[in-house]
Design an enzyme around this catalytic site. Structure first.
Site, PDB file in Angstrom:
ATOM      1  N   ASN A   7       0.830  -1.078  -0.474  1.00  0.00           N
ATOM      2  CA  ASN A   7       0.146   0.338   0.301  1.00  0.00           C
ATOM      3  C   ASN A   7       0.936   1.584  -0.175  1.00  0.00           C
ATOM      4  O   ASN A   7       1.345   1.827   0.959  1.00  0.00           O
ATOM      5  CB  ASN A   7      -1.301  -0.315   1.456  1.00  0.00           C
ATOM      6  CG  ASN A   7      -1.850   1.116   1.783  1.00  0.00           C
ATOM      7  OD1 ASN A   7      -2.006   2.406   0.977  1.00  0.00           O
ATOM      8  ND2 ASN A   7      -2.757   1.700   2.301  1.00  0.00           N
ATOM      9  N   ARG A  87      -2.695  -2.051  -3.619  1.00  0.00           N
ATOM     10  CA  ARG A  87      -3.409  -0.850  -3.546  1.00  0.00           C
ATOM     11  C   ARG A  87      -3.924  -0.005  -4.135  1.00  0.00           C
ATOM     12  O   ARG A  87      -2.115   0.257  -4.229  1.00  0.00           O
ATOM     13  CB  ARG A  87      -3.591  -0.645  -1.363  1.00  0.00           C
ATOM     14  CG  ARG A  87      -5.486   0.037  -1.646  1.00  0.00           C
ATOM     15  CD  ARG A  87      -5.159   0.157  -0.386  1.00  0.00           C
ATOM     16  NE  ARG A  87      -5.965   1.362   0.130  1.00  0.00           N
ATOM     17  CZ  ARG A  87      -6.364   2.100   0.779  1.00  0.00           C
ATOM     18  NH1 ARG A  87      -5.288   3.315   0.992  1.00  0.00           N
ATOM     19  NH2 ARG A  87      -7.237   3.020   0.916  1.00  0.00           N
ATOM     20  N   HIS A 176     -12.570   2.690   0.451  1.00  0.00           N
ATOM     21  CA  HIS A 176     -12.673   2.196   0.897  1.00  0.00           C
ATOM     22  C   HIS A 176     -13.275   0.613   0.714  1.00  0.00           C
ATOM     23  O   HIS A 176     -14.189  -0.041   1.374  1.00  0.00           O
ATOM     24  CB  HIS A 176     -13.475   2.525   2.076  1.00  0.00           C
ATOM     25  CG  HIS A 176     -12.681   3.277   3.594  1.00  0.00           C
ATOM     26  ND1 HIS A 176     -13.522   4.311   3.740  1.00  0.00           N
ATOM     27  CD2 HIS A 176     -11.594   4.388   3.477  1.00  0.00           C
ATOM     28  CE1 HIS A 176     -12.671   5.490   4.568  1.00  0.00           C
ATOM     29  NE2 HIS A 176     -11.447   4.807   4.112  1.00  0.00           N
ATOM     30  N   ARG A 235     -11.058  15.484   7.974  1.00  0.00           N
ATOM     31  CA  ARG A 235     -11.808  16.179   6.871  1.00  0.00           C
ATOM     32  C   ARG A 235     -13.089  16.030   7.104  1.00  0.00           C
ATOM     33  O   ARG A 235     -14.219  16.023   8.147  1.00  0.00           O
ATOM     34  CB  ARG A 235     -12.144  14.772   5.869  1.00  0.00           C
ATOM     35  CG  ARG A 235     -10.422  14.668   5.231  1.00  0.00           C
ATOM     36  CD  ARG A 235     -11.269  13.064   3.911  1.00  0.00           C
ATOM     37  NE  ARG A 235      -9.751  11.999   4.036  1.00  0.00           N
ATOM     38  CZ  ARG A 235      -9.594  11.358   3.389  1.00  0.00           C
ATOM     39  NH1 ARG A 235     -10.861  10.619   3.277  1.00  0.00           N
ATOM     40  NH2 ARG A 235      -8.606  10.535   3.976  1.00  0.00           N
ATOM     41  N   GLU A 379      -8.473  -5.600   4.911  1.00  0.00           N
ATOM     42  CA  GLU A 379      -8.224  -5.409   3.607  1.00  0.00           C
ATOM     43  C   GLU A 379      -6.416  -5.545   3.234  1.00  0.00           C
ATOM     44  O   GLU A 379      -7.656  -6.198   1.676  1.00  0.00           O
ATOM     45  CB  GLU A 379      -8.034  -3.268   3.382  1.00  0.00           C
ATOM     46  CG  GLU A 379      -9.205  -2.635   3.992  1.00  0.00           C
ATOM     47  CD  GLU A 379      -8.845  -1.719   4.302  1.00  0.00           C
ATOM     48  OE1 GLU A 379      -8.182  -1.179   5.276  1.00  0.00           O
ATOM     49  OE2 GLU A 379      -9.009  -0.842   3.765  1.00  0.00           O
TER      50      GLU A 379
END
Ligand code: ADP
Length: 392
Positions: A7, A87, A176, A235, A379
């Protein structure tokens, strides 16, 4: 199959070496501050031993070389690695599912990179480096947007002029997706298939919801980018889009300043004025800090509102799953969100909610209309399983 999952970010590279059959994680780690002074690798093995290696990491190629060296020094036969799963943050319109790396698919990662420039370029570079350094190992691209790609058009289309959205490829892509897909798979296995309309709540420092009906994504809260939807660590989530124009026209902020403000200086951090980490905010609220309490209240309010929105896209829901850093660890925040949904028949068993475990578990009462679970996400395993499916 032994798979290395990578990743990559612009200045970091996380890795995990795992076996898809036994699900055993041999080792994992993170190369940090790539291309910046003070770079290091945090490496952890499955016996719990950890080390921090302070090494110069001028570029991603050096980082990957170090990862293979560390694995070899720790006694892993790196020749046994049969596939590398990458990823990719933004798959654009090319990756409705994971794909084996070829010149063509790698080109697609770069072609859609303007939609996620901070991530896709670095990810494409890392894929290219892995192909060059280890030509005998197959590589697979797993895009975080794939799971959402086939949601109904009424859910993904933005009501902007057609020529503009077509030209610039503007639509809801979500993110996601690998986590939400894993949550569906694990929850349906755990409940022996007794799940049809699931709202998956991935609540970490980045947070999103997904409405999943019989394994298909029907809607999600993130949009063109991961800025949309829920209030997150730093965020802002959904705000009136005109705020962006107002900040520039009247506030005098530049495009980049607004971008940084909304992505890095907003959310729970901005409202609490204390931290982006839910643990600090919970502690602040317990000590009577009104801004921390407001951050929690807003998080519960918005998250529950959007859960109802996700349920509406499926005309109901029978199951709701909490996952990721907050969803897996904060009983207080799970309860805060669930309490807002009591009017819909969501009832939490407060004792079950307090249980800490790495296993999937039900935390709702027997008479709750909606089954509520905590399911740890994984993940990396989902990526590795895709590698096995495509290369095994
Ligand atoms: P991401 O992968 O998006 O960086 P995570 O899913 O790891 O995020 O979630 C990290 C967030 O989870 C932290 O910022 C914190 O707010 C929250 N959190 C709450 N409790 C814990 C805990 N016990 N361990 C780790 N994270 C926690």
């Amino acid at each position: 199959m032994i798979v290395l999952v990578i990743n990559a970010g612009s200045s970091s590279l996380k890795y995990q070496l795992l076996d898809t059959t036994t699900k055993k994680v041999y080792a994992k780690g993170n190369c940090e501050r790539i291309g910046i002074d003070g770079s290091f690798i945090g490496h952890e093995e499955n016996d719990g031993s950890k080390q921090k290696l302070e090494v110069a990491l001028p570029d991603h190629k050096t980082a990957i070389k170090h990862v293979f060296d560390i694995l070899a020094e720790a006694g892993f036969d790196t020749d046994k690695i049969e596939g590398i799963g990458h990823r990719v943050v933004q798959g654009g319109w090319y990756f409705p599912e994971s794909k084996v790396v070829t010149d063509e698919t790698l080109g697609w990662v770069r072609e859609v990179a303007p939609l996620a420039p901070l991530h896709n370029y670095a990810e494409a570079d890392v894929i290219e480096i892995c192909r060059e350094m280890f030509p005998s190992i197959g590589n697979v691209i797993v895009a975080d947007t794939s799971f959402h790609y086939n949601m109904p058009e009424k859910a993904w289309r933005y009501a902007l002029p057609r020529d503009v959205v077509d030209k610039l490829h503007i639509r809801k892509y979500g993110a996601h997706g690998t986590s939400h897909r894993y949550i569906w798979k694990t929850t349906s296995e755990f409940l022996n298939g007794d799940v049809h309309k699931l709202v998956s709540c991935h609540l970490g420092s980045g947070a999103s919801l997904s409405a999943i009906e019989d394994g298909h994504d029907m809607d999600t809260t993130m949009g063109l980018t991961p800025l949309d939807g829920l209030i997150m660590g730093t965020r802002c989530g959904t705000i009136d889009p005109a705020t962006v124009c107002y900040l520039q026209r009247v506030g005098g902020y530049s495009v980049d300043e607004v971008d940084t403000m909304m992505n890095k200086q907003s959310g729970l951090l901005a409202v609490s004025g204390v931290s982006s980490d839910s643990r600090d905010i919970e502690a602040g609220a317990h000590n009577g800090d009104a801004n921390c309490q407001m951050a929690l209240d807003m998080f519960y309010y918005r998250t529950s509102q959007l859960i109802a929105e996700m349920a509406q896209s499926m005309h109901g829901f029978d199951t709701m799953v909490f996952t990721a850093g907050i969803g897996e660890n904060s009983a207080e925040m799970r309860l805060g969100v669930a309490k807002e949904l009591e009017w819909l028949g969501v009832k939490i068993d407060e004792k079950a909610n307090e249980v800490r475990s790495d296993e999937p578990r039900v935390i709702s009462t027997d008479d709750s209309k909606v089954k509520v679970l905590v399911v740890p996400t994984n993940e990396e395993l989902m990526i590795a399983l895709d590698v096995e499916a495509l290369l095994g």
